[in-house]
Scaffold this motif. Structure first.
Motif, PDB file in Angstrom:
ATOM      1  N   ILE A  23       9.396   3.679  -4.919  1.00 30.35           N
ATOM      2  CA  ILE A  23      10.525   2.608  -5.324  1.00 30.35           C
ATOM      3  C   ILE A  23      10.524   1.746  -4.532  1.00 30.35           C
ATOM      4  O   ILE A  23      10.996   0.370  -4.379  1.00 30.35           O
ATOM      5  CB  ILE A  23      12.044   3.045  -5.785  1.00 30.35           C
ATOM      6  CG1 ILE A  23      11.503   3.594  -7.325  1.00 30.35           C
ATOM      7  CG2 ILE A  23      12.928   1.656  -5.907  1.00 30.35           C
ATOM      8  CD1 ILE A  23      12.196   3.726  -8.017  1.00 30.35           C
ATOM      9  N   ALA A  24      11.076   2.124  -2.669  1.00 34.21           N
ATOM     10  CA  ALA A  24      11.702   1.676  -2.138  1.00 34.21           C
ATOM     11  C   ALA A  24      10.302   0.912  -1.036  1.00 34.21           C
ATOM     12  O   ALA A  24      10.416  -0.400  -0.818  1.00 34.21           O
ATOM     13  CB  ALA A  24      11.893   2.695  -0.752  1.00 34.21           C
ATOM     14  N   GLY A  25       8.889   1.310  -1.808  1.00 34.95           N
ATOM     15  CA  GLY A  25       7.910   0.778  -0.936  1.00 34.95           C
ATOM     16  C   GLY A  25       7.214  -0.348  -1.607  1.00 34.95           C
ATOM     17  O   GLY A  25       7.345  -1.981  -1.034  1.00 34.95           O
ATOM     18  N   LEU A  66       9.609  -7.532  -0.875  1.00 34.78           N
ATOM     19  CA  LEU A  66       9.945  -8.896  -0.557  1.00 34.78           C
ATOM     20  C   LEU A  66       9.853  -9.551   0.522  1.00 34.78           C
ATOM     21  O   LEU A  66       9.415 -11.223   0.562  1.00 34.78           O
ATOM     22  CB  LEU A  66      11.236  -8.220   0.865  1.00 34.78           C
ATOM     23  CG  LEU A  66      12.368  -7.848  -0.470  1.00 34.78           C
ATOM     24  CD1 LEU A  66      13.535  -7.089   0.817  1.00 34.78           C
ATOM     25  CD2 LEU A  66      13.151  -8.849  -0.997  1.00 34.78           C
ATOM     26  N   ARG A  67       8.076  -9.020   0.744  1.00 32.94           N
ATOM     27  CA  ARG A  67       7.436 -10.023   2.237  1.00 32.94           C
ATOM     28  C   ARG A  67       7.222 -10.814   1.056  1.00 32.94           C
ATOM     29  O   ARG A  67       6.749 -12.364   1.391  1.00 32.94           O
ATOM     30  CB  ARG A  67       6.138  -8.371   2.246  1.00 32.94           C
ATOM     31  CG  ARG A  67       5.464  -9.582   2.762  1.00 32.94           C
ATOM     32  CD  ARG A  67       4.731 -10.142   2.323  1.00 32.94           C
ATOM     33  NE  ARG A  67       2.933  -9.688   1.779  1.00 32.94           N
ATOM     34  CZ  ARG A  67       2.022 -10.366   1.109  1.00 32.94           C
ATOM     35  NH1 ARG A  67       2.294 -11.139   1.968  1.00 32.94           N
ATOM     36  NH2 ARG A  67       1.523  -9.934   0.166  1.00 32.94           N
ATOM     37  N   VAL A  68       6.299 -10.576  -0.607  1.00 30.58           N
ATOM     38  CA  VAL A  68       5.946 -11.763  -0.986  1.00 30.58           C
ATOM     39  C   VAL A  68       6.769 -12.679  -1.050  1.00 30.58           C
ATOM     40  O   VAL A  68       6.350 -14.607  -1.284  1.00 30.58           O
ATOM     41  CB  VAL A  68       5.019 -11.218  -2.037  1.00 30.58           C
ATOM     42  CG1 VAL A  68       4.828 -12.056  -3.563  1.00 30.58           C
ATOM     43  CG2 VAL A  68       4.212  -9.814  -1.707  1.00 30.58           C
ATOM     44  N   PHE A  69       8.259 -12.199  -1.650  1.00 33.80           N
ATOM     45  CA  PHE A  69       8.759 -13.204  -1.521  1.00 33.80           C
ATOM     46  C   PHE A  69       8.496 -14.501  -0.592  1.00 33.80           C
ATOM     47  O   PHE A  69       9.031 -15.490  -0.821  1.00 33.80           O
ATOM     48  CB  PHE A  69      10.065 -12.817  -2.647  1.00 33.80           C
ATOM     49  CG  PHE A  69      11.095 -13.917  -2.460  1.00 33.80           C
ATOM     50  CD1 PHE A  69      11.045 -14.949  -3.798  1.00 33.80           C
ATOM     51  CD2 PHE A  69      11.976 -13.763  -1.809  1.00 33.80           C
ATOM     52  CE1 PHE A  69      12.472 -15.314  -4.137  1.00 33.80           C
ATOM     53  CE2 PHE A  69      13.247 -15.306  -1.834  1.00 33.80           C
ATOM     54  CZ  PHE A  69      12.749 -15.901  -2.601  1.00 33.80           C
ATOM     55  N   GLU A  83       0.938  -1.337   0.398  1.00 35.03           N
ATOM     56  CA  GLU A  83      -0.207   0.145  -0.258  1.00 35.03           C
ATOM     57  C   GLU A  83       0.428   0.960   0.109  1.00 35.03           C
ATOM     58  O   GLU A  83       0.276   1.912  -1.135  1.00 35.03           O
ATOM     59  CB  GLU A  83      -1.154   0.166   1.579  1.00 35.03           C
ATOM     60  CG  GLU A  83      -2.092  -0.854   0.673  1.00 35.03           C
ATOM     61  CD  GLU A  83      -3.204  -1.054   2.450  1.00 35.03           C
ATOM     62  OE1 GLU A  83      -3.075  -0.169   2.417  1.00 35.03           O
ATOM     63  OE2 GLU A  83      -3.148  -1.978   2.724  1.00 35.03           O
ATOM     64  N   ILE A  84       1.812   0.957   0.659  1.00 34.68           N
ATOM     65  CA  ILE A  84       3.282   2.274   1.025  1.00 34.68           C
ATOM     66  C   ILE A  84       3.439   2.587  -0.919  1.00 34.68           C
ATOM     67  O   ILE A  84       3.198   3.694  -1.075  1.00 34.68           O
ATOM     68  CB  ILE A  84       4.335   2.200   1.821  1.00 34.68           C
ATOM     69  CG1 ILE A  84       3.838   1.520   2.951  1.00 34.68           C
ATOM     70  CG2 ILE A  84       5.296   3.219   1.454  1.00 34.68           C
ATOM     71  CD1 ILE A  84       5.158   1.593   3.797  1.00 34.68           C
ATOM     72  N   ALA A  85       3.614   1.876  -1.726  1.00 29.43           N
ATOM     73  CA  ALA A  85       3.712   2.425  -2.946  1.00 29.43           C
ATOM     74  C   ALA A  85       3.108   2.172  -4.166  1.00 29.43           C
ATOM     75  O   ALA A  85       2.808   3.214  -4.425  1.00 29.43           O
ATOM     76  CB  ALA A  85       4.112   0.565  -3.582  1.00 29.43           C
ATOM     77  N   LEU A  86       1.515   2.227  -3.880  1.00 29.31           N
ATOM     78  CA  LEU A  86       0.491   2.224  -4.720  1.00 29.31           C
ATOM     79  C   LEU A  86       0.313   4.019  -3.835  1.00 29.31           C
ATOM     80  O   LEU A  86      -0.055   4.747  -4.975  1.00 29.31           O
ATOM     81  CB  LEU A  86      -0.536   1.160  -3.863  1.00 29.31           C
ATOM     82  CG  LEU A  86      -2.227   1.833  -4.843  1.00 29.31           C
ATOM     83  CD1 LEU A  86      -2.037   2.149  -5.959  1.00 29.31           C
ATOM     84  CD2 LEU A  86      -3.268   1.130  -3.367  1.00 29.31           C
ATOM     85  N   TYR A 122      17.817   4.406  -5.558  1.00 31.40           N
ATOM     86  CA  TYR A 122      17.060   2.879  -7.021  1.00 31.40           C
ATOM     87  C   TYR A 122      18.205   2.145  -7.947  1.00 31.40           C
ATOM     88  O   TYR A 122      18.159   1.711  -8.108  1.00 31.40           O
ATOM     89  CB  TYR A 122      16.234   2.756  -7.127  1.00 31.40           C
ATOM     90  CG  TYR A 122      15.292   4.019  -6.992  1.00 31.40           C
ATOM     91  CD1 TYR A 122      15.075   5.284  -6.523  1.00 31.40           C
ATOM     92  CD2 TYR A 122      15.768   4.413  -8.991  1.00 31.40           C
ATOM     93  CE1 TYR A 122      14.910   7.008  -7.539  1.00 31.40           C
ATOM     94  CE2 TYR A 122      15.836   5.776  -9.277  1.00 31.40           C
ATOM     95  CZ  TYR A 122      15.353   6.395  -8.660  1.00 31.40           C
ATOM     96  OH  TYR A 122      14.845   8.307  -9.472  1.00 31.40           O
ATOM     97  N   MET A 123      19.451   3.291  -7.973  1.00 32.35           N
ATOM     98  CA  MET A 123      20.442   3.558  -9.569  1.00 32.35           C
ATOM     99  C   MET A 123      22.038   3.028  -8.174  1.00 32.35           C
ATOM    100  O   MET A 123      22.567   2.595  -8.954  1.00 32.35           O
ATOM    101  CB  MET A 123      20.981   4.288  -9.304  1.00 32.35           C
ATOM    102  CG  MET A 123      19.169   4.721 -10.538  1.00 32.35           C
ATOM    103  SD  MET A 123      19.368   4.286 -12.101  1.00 32.35           S
ATOM    104  CE  MET A 123      17.377   3.675 -11.754  1.00 32.35           C
ATOM    105  N   GLY A 124      21.969   3.222  -7.184  1.00 25.42           N
ATOM    106  CA  GLY A 124      23.253   3.182  -6.150  1.00 25.42           C
ATOM    107  C   GLY A 124      24.489   1.628  -7.215  1.00 25.42           C
ATOM    108  O   GLY A 124      24.819   1.459  -6.710  1.00 25.42           O
ATOM    109  N   PHE A 125      22.887   0.879  -6.917  1.00 28.95           N
ATOM    110  CA  PHE A 125      23.670  -1.193  -7.232  1.00 28.95           C
ATOM    111  C   PHE A 125      24.183  -0.860  -8.684  1.00 28.95           C
ATOM    112  O   PHE A 125      25.234  -1.083  -8.440  1.00 28.95           O
ATOM    113  CB  PHE A 125      22.613  -1.716  -6.949  1.00 28.95           C
ATOM    114  CG  PHE A 125      21.511  -2.483  -8.232  1.00 28.95           C
ATOM    115  CD1 PHE A 125      20.208  -1.059  -8.175  1.00 28.95           C
ATOM    116  CD2 PHE A 125      21.847  -3.173  -8.899  1.00 28.95           C
ATOM    117  CE1 PHE A 125      20.081  -1.384  -9.241  1.00 28.95           C
ATOM    118  CE2 PHE A 125      21.058  -3.346 -10.041  1.00 28.95           C
ATOM    119  CZ  PHE A 125      19.623  -2.557 -10.549  1.00 28.95           C
TER     120      PHE A 125
END
Ligand code: HEM
Ligand code: FES
Lengths: 365, 554
Positions: B119-121, B127-130, B46-49, B305-308
Motif C-alpha cells: 500500500i505504501a508503494g 504521487l510520482r505519477v501525479f 515496481e515495489i508495489a507490484l 493506511y487506516m490511520g487517516f
C-alpha cells in the motif's frame, strides 16, 4: 497491440528482420579484437563495458550467487534442524529461516545488479513512439463494419427483438441480488434490546458478574467510592454477540458527587451501571479516571462524565452512555432491574432521539 | 563478450516448436527489445507490484493452515499464557501458524509487512505519477485503474487484518461496523447482512476470508494485469532530457537489461520484506489476546493506511441530528466518508478536470518536472498535507503521551490544522515552484558558477559562468508552457469571450485556465533575443493571474 512499431531502434533498423532460430546477422559485427576500444559503441546506443571491469564484475556476481547457494542450503538445513512448538524455539527457527532466506535473496539481487551494471552494455537506445489512435481509414472501417454487423443481426430493425431482450435481462440481473437476502436477518427491533431485559430471561433478573472471573457482585462488597468494574450478564459470559451490547462499567460514587443527569432510582447504594459500549462507533469505553470520574474511550477519545449520567464532555460521541437500572436480589447480589431504556452503542438511522422519547414518557406518566 | 553465433539447439528447437503453434515470434520480435527509460522514481510502482506478488505467495501459504471460523475452542497450544482460554478457531489457527508451523511465523510476518509495503508503494507511486503529470492523455485509463487498485487494496488490508480475530483487529472491526451501521437508511441492513445478524455474530470471519483470499485478490490480479498491459502498449513516460522527445523512448531494452534489473529488484523487495519478517516483529497477536467486544487495549493503533480514517473520526465534533424520528450521525458519517471521498474522487477526476481547464488534448509522454506545473504541484502538496494531518491525528494519543501535550489540545490542533495547513502548504509550494523555475531560468540564462575566478583587464575579479552541461540543460529545457483554453484571456480583457466561456461556469473555467496555464517564469526571460517562439502570448498570463494567485504570480 495494433499500431506497434517493430522494435525499431534508431538509427536505422538495428533489429534485423530474421526468423527465430536462424543465425543472427549480427555475428558480422564482431566485437572481438576491439577490446581496447571498450566503452565505445560498436552498435549505436549500446556501449559495452571495459573487459577488465567486466571480469571483475563477473567475479563479484559469482561470489554473490555462491552466497545465495550456501544460504539456500542453510535455509533447508534450518528447517530440518530447528523445531518449533515453544515460543523460544519458534524465535530461533524464525531467525534461522528468515536470516538465511534474506541472505539468499539479497545475494541473488546484488549479484544480478552487479551483472547488469558491470557485464551488460550501457544502453542509450531510441525507439519511436506513435500516437495511440489508429489511422482514419482503420477507424472508418471499424465503424462501418460495426454498423453492418448490427444491421445483419437485425437488432436495429426489429424492435420487438430488442425490447424483449432487454426485458429478459432485467429480472435475471436482479436475481443475484435477491439471492443475497439470506446473508442476514432483518434488523427489526433487535438493536433496541439487550439480554439484560428480564423478559428475555423469562422474568428473571440477571445477576451482574465480573468480566473474566464470572464472580457475582455483592453490593456490600463493592463499596469503596471510586472503584470500577467491568461487568457482564451471568450466563452470557462467552456470548460475544450478547456482550457486544450488554457489557457494563460499574462505578461507585459518593452521594454528594452525583449530578442530575444520573438517574438515582436506577442506582444502588451509590453504585451506577453504564453501558461500556461507546455511543460513537462502539469501542469499549474502558478507561476511567478516578479523580475526575471521567470515562474515556480509547478509540477516539470521547469522554463521559460518570457523575452526570455519563454525558459527553469531549470527543465525537454524541450521546451519553446509557444507564442500566440495577438493584439487588434476595442474596444481596447486584442484578439488572430492567433493560436499558434506549438502544446502546453506535447511532443508527432508525434509532431516533430515544432519549427524548424516554424524557417525554417520564413527563406524561 | 563473445560473438553471438547460432541459437543453441535446445532453445532453437523449443522456440521453433512453440512458434509453429503460437506464432509468438512476431510478438517477440516487436517486444524483446522494447525500450524502458530509466529514472529512480519509475521503480516505485515496481515495489508495489513485487509486494503484491509476495502477498500472493505468502498468503497462499497461510491458507493451508488458517481456519476461518468463529467457532469456540479451548486453546491448547504451546503458548502458555493462553492455555485453557476460550478462543475462536481463527485465532487458534493463527497461533498454530505462528508457533507450530515451521516458517509459519516468518510467512505471517512477511505477509503483514508486504501488505504495508504494497500500500505504501502504491501511494508513493501514485504521487510520482501525479506530480509528473504522467496521468495525462493517453494514460487516464491507467490512472483510474490505479485509483481502483488503491481503494481495493485498502479493503483487502482491512479484511486481512481482521482475520486472526485478536483483540486489536477486533477493535478495527468494531469501528468498521460502527461506521457501517451509521449510514443513513441502509446502515442497519448493511451491518446485519455483513455480520449475519447482530455484531459480531459468527459469520464475519468466514465472509471476510472469502473476500480476502478470493474475490478482492481476483479483482486485484485482473486490474494489475490490465495496468501492466496498458503500460506496455502505451510505453513508459520519460523524464525530459537530451534526445528525448514526445515521439521517442530512450533507454535500455527489455531483454536482457531491463528484465534482469526487474528480477533483481523483485529479489531486493523480497529480501527487505524477509528481513523485516525476521527481525521486526509485527502484529504479535498472542500478546493481544482473543477478541471480545467487552475489552480493548489502550493505545490501539490500526495499520498505517487506516490511520487517516482514525484521525478524521477523532477530530470530528459530536454532531448528530434527529429528523422525523430518524438519526443522522454526522459525527461518524462525515469523517468516515468525506476525507476518503475527497481524496479518492479528487484523484480519479483530476486528469479530466485538468484537461477541462487547460483544454489540452495532446498526448504527453515526457514527464513534467513538478516545479513546471506549479498549480498542480501545490494542489498535490495541499492534498498530502490534508492526508498527513488526519494521519497524524490518528495517533494523537501517542503524541499526547510522548510529548506531554494535553490530549484535547491535540484534537483542537487537528480541527484547525485540517483547514489551515493545506492552504499554507499550497501557498508555500507555489512559491517554491516559481523559485525553482527562476533558478532554472537563471542557469539557462547565465550558466553555472564554474569555480574559476577571473581577473578582468580593469582589475575586477569575477567568477566565470559556464553554460550548464548539455544533459542538464536538455533536462531543464524539457519545459513547455501549460496550455490554456482558447479565448481564456478574452474574458479577462474587454474582448468577447467565445461561446463556451460566457456563463458563470464558463467564466470560472476561463479564470481557472488562466491561473493554471501559461508560462509563469519563461526560461529565456530577460534575454531579449531569446527564442521568440510564441512566448509573447504567455507573457500576457503573467500579472493577470486570478484569484488567490494574484500576488504570487508576480
Ligand atoms: C493483496 C493484498 C493483500 C493484503 C493487503 C493482505 C493483508 C493482510 C493482512 C494485513 C493480514 C493480517 C496478517 C497478520 O496476521 O498479521 C492478512 C492475513 C491473511 N491473509 Fe492477506 N493480504 C493480501 C493478500 C492475500 C492473499 C492473496 C491471500 C491468499 C491467497 C491472503 C491470505 C491471508 C490469510 C490466510 C491471512 C490470515 C493468516 C493469519 O493471520 O494467520 N492474503 N492479510
Ligand atoms: S468509539 Fe468511542 S470514541 Fe469512537
Amino acid at each position: 497491440m495494433t499500431d506497434h512499431t517493430p522494435g525499431t531502434e534508431l538509427p536505422e533498423d538495428r533489429a534485423p528482420k530474421r526468423v527465430i532460430g536462424t543465425p543472427s546477422p549480427a555475428s558480422g559485427t564482431s566485437l572481438l579484437g576491439r577490446e581496447e576500444q571498450a566503452g565505445e559503441a560498436a552498435v549505436p546506443g549500446v556501449h559495452p563495458p571495459d573487459e577488465k571491469k567486466a571480469r571483475r564484475a563477473e567475479r563479484i556476481a559469482a561470489l554473490c550467487f555462491f552466497i545465495t547457494f550456501l544460504s539456500g542450503i542453510g535455509f533447508i538445513a534450518s528447517y530440518v534442524a530447528f523445531q518449533v512448538n515453544t515460543v523460544d524455539n519458534t524465535a530461533v527457527s524464525n531467525l534461522a529461516l528468515g536470516g538465511t532466506l534474506t541472505l539468499a535473496l539479497l545475494g541473488l539481487a546484488v549479484g544480478i545488479v552487479v551483472w547488469v551494471r558491470g557485464v551488460m552494455p550501457k544502453y542509450n537506445l531510441v525507439q519511436e513512439r506513435h500516437p495511440m489512435r489508429s489511422d482514419a481509414e482503420t477507424r472508418s472501417y471499424v465503424g462501418e463494419t460495426f454498423l453492418q454487423g448490427a444491421q445483419e443481426s437485425g437488432i436495429t430493425k426489429r424492435p420487438l427483438l430488442r425490447r424483449t431482450l432487454l426485458a429478459a435481462a432485467a429480472p435475471l440481473g436482479l436475481a443475484p441480488l435477491v439471492l443475497l437476502k439470506d446473508l442476514g436477518p432483518l434488523p427489526e427491533t433487535k438493536l433496541r434490546h439487550t439480554v439484560w431485559s428480564p423478559e428475555h430471561n423469562g422474568g428473571k433478573e440477571l445477576r451482574l458478574v465480573v468480566e473474566g472471573s464470572g464472580q457475582p457482585i455483592r453490593a456490600a462488597d463493592f463499596n469503596s467510592p471510586g472503584g470500577l468494574l467491568s461487568v457482564v450478564p451471568e450466563g452470557y459470559e462467552h456470548d460475544l454477540t450478547a456482550l457486544a451490547k450488554a457489557t457494563l462499567i460499574l462505578i461507585n460514587l459518593r452521594p454528594e458527587e452525583i449530578k442530575s443527569g444520573t438517574n438515582k432510582n436506577w442506582m444502588h447504594n451509590g453504585i451506577v451501571a453504564y453501558s461500556k459500549i461507546c455511543t460513537h462507533v462502539g469501542c469499549p469505553a474502558a478507561l476511567y479516571e478516578q479523580t475526575t470520574h471521567h470515562i474515556l474511550c480509547p478509540c477516539h477519545q470521547s469522554t463521559f462524565d460518570a457523575t452526570d449520567g455519563a454525558k459527553v464532555i469531549f470527543g465525537p460521541a454524541a450521546r451519553p452512555l446509557p444507564q442500566l437500572p440495577i438493584g439487588v436480589d434476595s442474596e444481596g447480589y447486584l442484578v439488572a432491574k430492567g433493560d436499558f431504556a434506549v438502544p446502546v452503542g453506535p447511532s443508527f438511522w432508525e434509532r431516533g432521539d430515544a432519549e427524548a422519547e424516554v424524557r417525554n414518557q417520564g413527563r406524561t406518566s | 563478450m563473445s560473438t553471438p553465433t547460432a541459437v543453441p539447439k535446445p532453445i532453437a528447437g523449443t522456440s521453433g516448436w512453440l512458434d509453429d503453434r503460437l506464432g509468438a515470434g512476431n510478438f517477440l520480435k516487436r517486444n524483446m527489445r522494447k525500450i524502458f527509460p530509466d529514472h529512480w522514481s519509475f521503480l516505485l510502482g515496481e515495489i508495489a507490484l513485487y509486494s503484491f506478488i509476495i502477498l500472493l505467495l505468502t498468503g497462499t501459504f497461510l491458507t493451508f493452515w488458517f481456519k476461518p471460523s468463529m467457532g469456540h475452542v479451548i486453546y491448547d497450544g504451546p503458548y502458555e499464557p493462553l492455555k485453557g482460554v476460550m478462543v475462536s478457531e481463527a485465532y487458534a489457527s493463527s497461533l498454530h501458524i505462528s508457533f507450530e508451523v515451521r516458517g509459519g511465523l516468518l510467512m505471517r510476518q512477511i505477509h503483514h509487512w508486504a501488505a504495508l509495503l504494497f500500500i505504501a508503494g502504491m501511494m508513493v507511486h501514485m504521487l510520482r505519477v501525479f506530480f509528473t503529470g504522467a496521468y495525462r492523455k493517453p494514460r487516464e485509463l491507467n490512472w483510474i485503474i490505479g485509483v481502483l487498485l488503491l481503494s481495493l487494496a485498502l479493503f483487502e488490508g482491512l479484511t486481512g487484518y481482521s482475520l486472526p480475530d485478536d483483540l486489536l483487529s477486533g477493535a478495527g472491526l468494531r469501528i468498521t461496523q460502527g461506521v457501517a451501521i451509521s449510514l443513513p437508511l441502509v446502515g442497519t441492513y448493511i451491518s446485519f447482512f455483513l455480520f449475519g445478524g447482530e455484531y459480531p455474530g459468527e459469520d464475519v470471519i468466514s465472509r471476510f476470508y472469502t473476500l480476502h483470499i478470493l474475490l478482492i485478490p481476483g479483482i486485484l490480479v485482473a486490474l494489475v494485469t490490465a495496468h501492466m498491459i496498458l503500460m506496455w502498449v502505451q510505453k513508459h513516460t520519460q523524464m525530459p532530457g537530451k534526445g528525448r522527445t514526445e515521439q521517442n523512448v530512450v533507454g535500455a531494452p527489455f531483454y536482457p537489461a531491463f528484465m534482469a534489473k526487474a528480477g533483481a529488484y523483485f529479489l531486493f523487495t523480497f529480501a527487505v520484506l524477509a528481513g523485516l519478517g525476521t527481525f521486526a516483529q509485527i502484529n504479535p497477536i498472542w500478546l493481544f489476546g482473543p477478541y471480545t467486544p467487552a475489552d480493548i487495549s489502550a493505545g490501539s493503533q490500526p495499520d498505517f493506511y487506516m490511520g487517516f480514517l482514525e484521525g478524521s473520526l477523532r477530530i470530528m465534533p459530536a454532531w448528530e441530528i434527529n429528523v422525523l424520528g430518524y438519526t443522522i450521525p454526522l459525527s461518524v458519517i462525515i469523517p468516515a466518508l468525506v476525507p476518503l471521498g475527497i481524496v479518492m474522487t479528487g484523484l480519479a477526476l483530476y486528469p479530466f478536470l485538468e484537461r477541462w481547464i487547460t483544454g489540452d488534448n495532446r498526448e504527453h509522454h515526457i514527464a513534467d518536472r513538478p516545479r513546471n506545473n506549479p498549480v498542480r504541484t501545490s494542489i498535490g502538496m495541499a492534498g498530502i498535507t490534508f492526508y498527513g494531518v488526519l494521519w497524524l491525528l490518528g495517533a494523537n494519543d501517542e503524541i499526547s503521551a510522548n510529548f506531554q501535550i494535553s490530549l484535547y489540545a491535540t484534537t483542537w490542533f487537528g480541527r484547525i490544522a485540517i483547514f489551515v495547513l493545506p492552504a499554507i502548504a499550497y501557498v508555500v509550494t507555489y512559491r517554491m515552484c516559481l523559485g525553482l523555475q527562476r533558478k532554472d531560468a537563471d542557469i539557462i540564462g547565465h550558466g553555472v558558477e564554474s569555480g574559476v575566478i577571473q581577473r578582468l583587464p580593469h582589475g575586477e575579479f569575477i567568477e566565470v559562468h559556464v553554460p550548464p552541461a548539455e544533459d542538464i540543460e536538455a533536462h531543464m529545457r524539457g519545459k513547455e508552457a501549460i496550455p490554456m483554453i482558447d479565448g481564456a484571456e478574452a474574458s479577462e480583457t474587454d474582448g468577447v469571450p467565445p461561446r463556451g466561456l460566457r456563463g458563470p461556469v464558463g467564466r470560472l473555467r476561463a479564470r481557472m485556465s488562466q491561473a493554471y496555464g501559461g508560462e509563469k517564469i519563461p526560461l529565456d526571460a530577460g534575454h531579449g533575443n531569446g527564442h521568440g517562439d510564441g512566448h509573447g502570448e504567455h507573457h500576457a498570463a503573467i500579472g493577470s493571474g486570478t484569484g488567490d494567485d494574484k500576488s504570487l504570480t508576480h
